[in-house]
Design a protein around this motif. Structure first.
Motif, short mmCIF file in Angstrom:
data_model
loop_
_atom_site.label_atom_id
_atom_site.label_comp_id
_atom_site.label_asym_id
_atom_site.label_seq_id
_atom_site.Cartn_x
_atom_site.Cartn_y
_atom_site.Cartn_z
N CYS A 195 -7.55 3.13 3.22
CA CYS A 195 -6.38 3.96 2.93
C CYS A 195 -6.62 5.02 1.88
O CYS A 195 -6.11 6.12 1.99
N CYS B 132 0.83 -1.21 0.00
CA CYS B 132 0.00 0.00 0.00
C CYS B 132 0.86 1.26 0.00
O CYS B 132 1.87 1.33 0.68
N CYS C 130 0.93 2.56 6.26
CA CYS C 130 0.21 1.29 6.05
C CYS C 130 1.16 0.25 5.47
O CYS C 130 1.58 -0.66 6.15
N CYS D 257 -4.27 -0.54 -0.36
CA CYS D 257 -4.63 -1.89 0.04
C CYS D 257 -6.15 -2.05 0.05
O CYS D 257 -6.69 -3.07 -0.30
ZN LIG Z 1 -3.22 0.69 3.11
#
Ligand SMILES: [Zn+2]
Length: 185
Positions: A168, A142, A147, A163
């Protein structure tokens, strides 16, 4: 954040391996040699008789994990790094990874080394197989800095960046909006 869709070439193994460090938590399954050994035994990568693992094994696994994450970030637009291929090659060499012709007519890529070296080499088998049909290129980390969760990009044109867009992607949008809103002047 886990997609239910099918991931080819057993690349889930590689995704799971990288996601043993949960950046959201943050908890690291590989923070102890015991944790690493348990993870490998659960997936049938290592025999019980080859346990417990040593601290140097743990360090090798973490080095491989971060090399794989670097490559997954590269699949997501970050710069690629030459040391990643060197690291993967080293793991394959130590595990004596090669084609094994078997009596049943199959010829899988498999490690000849036993113990931890063989177990770690099994983690890079899906990577080698995934380079042939491009599926490895779809395994990404990601793009959100906090993340870096590994995921398989199922999008038709390999355009997936986050992701999970709901988590996100939206978080990034909110952040961009806020930073515009608070900029002085
Ligand atoms: Zn992410």
């Amino acid at each position: 954040m886990v997609s239910a869709s099918k991931v080819p070439n057993s690349l889930e193994l590689v995704i799971d391996f990288v996601n043993t460090l949960d950046p959201d938590d943050p908890s690291d399954v590989f923070s102890t040699a015991e944790g690493l050994g348990g993870w490998m035994a659960e997936r049938g990568l290592i025999d019980a008789e080859d346990l417990p693992l040593q601290e140097k094994d743990r360090r090798e696994a973490v080095t491989l994990r971060e090399a794989l994450r670097t490559e997954m970030l590269a699949h997501n637009g970050a710069g690629s790094e030459e040391r990643v291929a060197l690291e993967l090659d080293e793991v394959a060499r130590r595990g004596e990874l090669g084609v094994q012709f078997r009596a049943d007519g199959s010829a899988p890529l498999a490690p000849r080394a036993g113990g931890f070296a063989g177990a770690l080499a099994r983690v890079v088998v899906p990577v080698a197989e995934g380079t042939r049909d491009g599926s490895w290129q779809r395994v990404k980390a990601c793009r959100a800095d906090d993340c870096q969760w590994a995921f398989y990009d199922h999008s038709r044109n390999r355009s997936g960046v986050w992701c999970d867009m709901a988590v996100c992607g939206n978080r990034a949008k909110v952040r961009a909006y806020r930073s515009r809103g608070t900029r002085p002047g």
